[in-house]
Design an enzyme around this catalytic site. Structure first.
Site, PDB file in Angstrom:
ATOM      1  N   ASP A  37      97.914  29.843   6.912  1.00  0.00           N
ATOM      2  CA  ASP A  37      99.332  30.191   7.057  1.00  0.00           C
ATOM      3  C   ASP A  37      99.528  30.860   8.420  1.00  0.00           C
ATOM      4  O   ASP A  37      98.558  31.122   9.138  1.00  0.00           O
ATOM      5  CB  ASP A  37      99.688  31.150   5.911  1.00  0.00           C
ATOM      6  N   ASP A  57     109.086  29.212   4.002  1.00  0.00           N
ATOM      7  CA  ASP A  57     109.684  30.290   3.217  1.00  0.00           C
ATOM      8  C   ASP A  57     111.132  29.979   2.867  1.00  0.00           C
ATOM      9  O   ASP A  57     112.069  30.508   3.473  1.00  0.00           O
ATOM     10  CB  ASP A  57     109.562  31.593   3.993  1.00  0.00           C
TER      11      ASP A  57
END
Ligand SMILES: *[C@@H]1O[C@H](CO)[C@@H](O)[C@H](O)[C@H]1NC(C)=O
Ligand SMILES: *[C@@H]1O[C@H](CO)[C@@H](O)[C@H](O)[C@H]1NC(C)=O
Ligand SMILES: *[C@@H]1O[C@H](CO)[C@@H](O)[C@H](O)[C@H]1NC(C)=O
Length: 910
Positions: A508, A584
């Site tokens: 990530d 997100d």
């Protein structure tokens, strides 16, 4: 996982000593608009037709595989080399670089497969104004000298026209003078200064697609599938960024960048791949015709030798790529079908290797599962609620103070035992490993990286320091092969205690995210291995991170096991290393809806293994949204539930019994179809065909489908229309045709009309249809994880077309190793015609299997004239079994044919 958050805001505030308020949506001011990026401003203020480039007529050199010429900037006499190369499979490469640059200009490494030349260029003719060649039997190219224009013809029509808008730019390297435009030699954004030691280096080029109204691609953006025109607004931006609470319907950059565009009309598809890893902006415009009717007719008559085309000029689409630096390296994939374009693009950048079977199943994630006990309990609860689940995930909190490759000593004191507990139930674990490294003396990774010079350097040559999850951090420089090998070696089971071959990896924050950096990323004047500025390669930073991780997972198993890696950032070619998710997102209906065009854009740009956080990362979904999201996620390639640390717990049984039952159904629907997904991923590996597809891939002439993004195909035969509106009691479904039959997969109702039909949808209904003419394999046994289903029996769903025939395929192997490449697999070609269903080997591969055929369901049988099924196979000889006909659903069911799936057989309905 994550991005900004209250935590990150707090971290940022600490760093900046600010008292910023927590925002609830993207702060646009954090990110540049085109006019805040000096090169974008310079590119965009150019007037059409103002590009000062001309080809030097007597410089042309034509070989059987390439055309070379000198291109001159008439304003300053700087010379450029232009090379047009013919590549295998209807692909052209257009390469333009300075003839003698002051220093070498950066060319993007790692992304391309080895290029194969095609010796099919023939000189055609020469005129005072232009020169023409033919390329193979179907294509021709014409270069106009002044202004430089390259036209690519297919069947006597221009399909791509380069620089016909006259918007090419190529800023040669130079020494600084007194009269430089603002921002060309240094530039600031908020408090961040970019020293720009090499001055202006931008490149830009326009590509026109005559007669095309629809262009797609250049992901990743939270925007419509068919690209919108950008005149009067912002261009689409490609600059990998960690955007906190991204907004929808926006050309703003997100986490990944794929500079590939596909243009489609009812006659053909073509693509342009712009291989440049620097910050890039993309303008999309539409014009009456990119070439005036006059020029167009001249060109057509010139090449065809026939009279001019008297058709009224139609609209054309124009796509202009503008990059901050690098060279012009463009690949024109000439189709002509959509599948040809994806195959040609895959020939350039690779396909996704077949992923492990479990990775196509359901993944359960949260920021964070707090302790090893939490992990164990959640996993057990899935069993208690009879819900299949394959993978538990751990976000950053499992580590000892965000030091990757370590475990929190109290919360995760016994990682081996935790992992063994999971794997004993057939499940796996994925843990996060980010590329930012905590600057903590005594942390082995930081010490190794410091002592060996493994970090990216700032402009002054010191280790770059930025703020990220661990606090003060530095960033591994994956441009250095030694650093890639180093990261790869960290994944070995010896070096990563607590891991096992059942622990897979999530990379990530690899844009990279730098909380206190310009636009939340790294300064462009940072330095990488080989004295390359970060500016040049920003968009492949995440790519190189995942490349090293994939390599590490291969090596830790001595190349025996297929890795699973999830990444947030990526570039063209990243599909070779794993899956991507849309970052997100939010628990809002609009975010559920946009997950379809976002994943479709990636899928037709080579990267099928895509999904969105099910449930939405930020905020708390209500039961209806939660349910609809599982029902939708079950039909996207990567299927993972995930949530932000500030959200309420939302494991799928926490919404009450009714929702639990609905989510269970969605999960089971996914698991039943896993053999089909796996077969499609195998097909992708071989052909590059996307796993999920827009309807126009199968119905390229149906203009009604060109802008469609609320329904899509899984493979070529399952039509999915997710319900993405709150309170919906009905949806419109478009059935493409003509001559098609679509069977509702729940009721077996047949739809034979082409066009839009209103379908009632209760909360348990998500409309999916099987196309007449297809055979889809499913596994109906319910088990806790997909690893336990590999020897389970099959049901074949045979949906008949108007001619009473159907075909399909099934691919099987061990689900985890590379033995399939040595022939240990079963690839079956299934067909139904004249009331006979046959299974034949489609390849030489063989693999013993216990899987047998439990049931055949034939949809679209108009009346019952059958009493039994005669089955023939080598091991069983000739046997008979019962058939039963349902006159309500017009379906015929063959009960327990019992043939083994690892051999050839025939079933005749009599
Ligand atoms: C090439 O140039 C000639 C004039 O020299 C012109 O007649 C012809 O139309 C041009 N062809 C193209 C394809 O531009
Ligand atoms: C592993 O499973 C056993 C048996 O259920 C349990 O007692 C133990 O606490 C588990 N260990 C971990 C680390 O989860
Ligand atoms: C049905 O058969 C006809 C005649 O062979 C063929 O032209 C047509 O394409 C077939 N239709 C389908 C849906 O396969």
């Amino acid at each position: 996982m994550n991005s900004d958050s209250s935590l990150k805001k707090a971290a940022l505030c600490l760093v900046l000593l600010c008292a910023a308020q927590l925002v609830t949506s993207v702060d646009q001011n954090n990110f540049k608009k085109c006019d805040q990026s000096s090169f974008c401003r310079r590119c965009r203020t150019m007037q059409p037709g103002s590009a000062p480039f001309a080809l030097v007529e007597d410089s042309f050199q034509i070989s059987t595989h390439d055309v070379k010429a000198i291109l001159l900037n008439k304003e300053n006499n700087v010379q450029f080399t232009l090379v047009l190369t013919s590549l295998r499979d209807n692909t052209l490469r257009l390469f333009i670089n300075e003839l003698s640059p002051m220093r070498p200009r950066f060319q993007v490494p790692f992304v391309l497969n080895e290029l194969e030349l095609n010796n099919n260029i023939k000189f055609h003719s020469k005129n005072p104004a232009n020169i023409s060649m033919t390329i193979g039997d179907e294509h021709a190219v014409t270069f106009t000298y002044d202004p430089f224009v390259l036209n690519v013809f297919q069947d006597e029509k221009v399909v791509i026209s380069v620089n016909s808008k006259g918007l090419m730019k190529f800023e040669h390297l130079r020494t600084k003078t007194d009269q430089e435009e603002d921002g060309a030699w240094e530039e600031s954004f908020h408090s961040h200064h970019d020293s720009k030691p090499y001055g202006p280096t931008a490149v830009a080029l326009d590509f026109s697609f005559p007669d095309v109204d629809h262009v797609y691609g250049v992901p990743e953006h939270a925007d419509s599938f068919a690209l919108r025109t950008t005149d009067g607004g912002e261009p689409y931006r490609l600059y990998n960024l960690d955007v906190f609470e991204y907004e929808l319907d926006s050309p703003m950059s997100l986490y990944a960048a794929i500079p590939f565009v596909t243009a489609h009309n009812s006659r053909h598809s073509v693509g342009v791949f712009w291989l440049n890893a620097a910050e890039t902006w993309v303008d999309v415009t539409r014009s009456r015709s990119s070439l005036t009717g006059d020029v167009m007719s001249k060109i057509v008559s010139f090449v065809s030798g026939a009279g001019g085309d008297s058709e009224a000029p139609r609209s054309s689409s124009n796509v202009r790529f503008m990059s901050e630096s690098g060279v012009i390296d463009a690949y024109l994939t000439l189709g002509p079908s959509p599948y040809d374009v994806t195959r040609q693009y895959a020939t350039l950048t690779g396909t996704a290797p077949l992923p492990p079977y479990f990775s196509l199943a359901y993944h359960q994630c949260r920021w964070n599962y707090n302790t090893q006990k939490d992990v164990q309990e959640v996993s057990t609860q899935f069993d208690t609620h009879d819900m299949p689940m394959d993978v538990m995930w751990l976000d950053i909190e499992y580590t000892d103070q965000k030091k990757y490759f370590t475990w929190d000593p109290t919360k995760f004191a016994h990682p081996n035992e935790m992992v063994n507990n999971l794997t004993s139930t057939g499940r796996k674990l994925v843990v996060i490993i980010d590329p930012h490294i905590k600057r903590d003396a005594g942390y082995f990774l930081h010490d190794d990286a410091t002592n060996n010079g493994y970090y990216v350097k700032n402009k002054d040559g010191n280790d770059f320091e930025g703020w990220c999850w661990p606090g003060s951090s530095s960033y591994l420089d994956f441009m250095n092969p030694v650093v890639r090998d180093y990261l790869a070696s960290r994944y070995s089971l010896d070096n990563f205690p607590g891991s096992s071959l059942d622990v897979h990896i999530w990379n990530d924050m690899n844009e990279p995210s730098v909380f206190n950096g310009p636009e939340v990323t790294m300064h462009k004047d940072c330095k990488h291995y080989g004295d390359v500025e970060h500016r040049e390669l920003h968009n492949i930073y995440g790519f190189t991170n995942v490349m090293a991780t994939f390599d590490g997972l291969l090596k830790r198993s001595n190349y025996q096991q297929r890795p699973f890696v999830l990444t947030r950032s990526g570039f063209a070619g990243s599909q070779r290393f794993g899956a991507i998710w849309t970052g997100d997102n939010m628990a809002e209906w609009s975010h559920l809806k946009i997950s379809l065009p976002m994943c479709l854009s990636l899928a037709i740009s080579g990267w099928s293994f895509c999904g969105a956080d099910v449930g939405g990362f930020f905020k708390n979904p209500d039961a209806e949204l939660f349910t609809r999201w599982y029902q939708t996620g079950a039909y996207l390639p990567f299927f993972r539930g995930h949530a932000h640390i500030d959200t309420r717990r939302r494991e799928p049984w926490l919404y009450g019994a009714a929702t639990t039952a609905l989510v269970r159904e969605a999960l089971r629907a996914r698991y039943a179809l896993l053999p089909h997904w796996y077969t499609l991923f195998h097909e992708h590996e071989i052909t590059g065909a996307p796993v999920i597809r827009p309807l126009w891939f199968e119905f390229p002439q149906d203009t009604n489908t060109f802008s469609m993004e609320n329904q899509f195909l899984v493979g070529n035969s399952i039509l999915v229309r997710p319900v993405t509106d709150e309170g919906a009691t009905q949806v419109s479904v478009y059935f493409p045709g003509p001559q098609e039959v679509w069977f509702d997969r729940d009721t077996y109702e047949a739809f034979t009309q082409t066009g839009t039909v209103t379908i009632a949808v209760s909360i348990s209904k998500i409309p999916t249809y099987q196309r007449g003419g297809s055979i889809v394999p499913v596994r109906e046994r319910v088990r806790r994880a997909s690893s336990l289903t590999l020897q389970d029996p099959f049901t074949l769903m045979v949906a008949l077309n108007v001619n009473g025939t159907a075909k399909g395929s099934l691919y099987l192997d061990d689900g985890q190793s590379y033995e399939y490449r040595k022939g240990e697999h079963i690839s079956l070609s299934l067909s139904f015609a004249n009331s006979v269903l046959t299974s034949r080997f489609a390849s030489k591969g063989r693999l013993p299997t216990e899987s047998w055929l439990e049931r055949v369901v034939i949809l679209g049988v108009p009346h019952n004239s059958y009493s039994k099924a005669r089955i023939q196979s080598k091991s069983l000889g000739t046997t008979f079994t019962e058939v039963s006909y349902n006159s309500g659903t017009k379906s015929l069911s063959v009960r327990k044919p019992k043939v083994n799936m690892g051999e050839e057989w025939t079933i005749s309905i009599e």
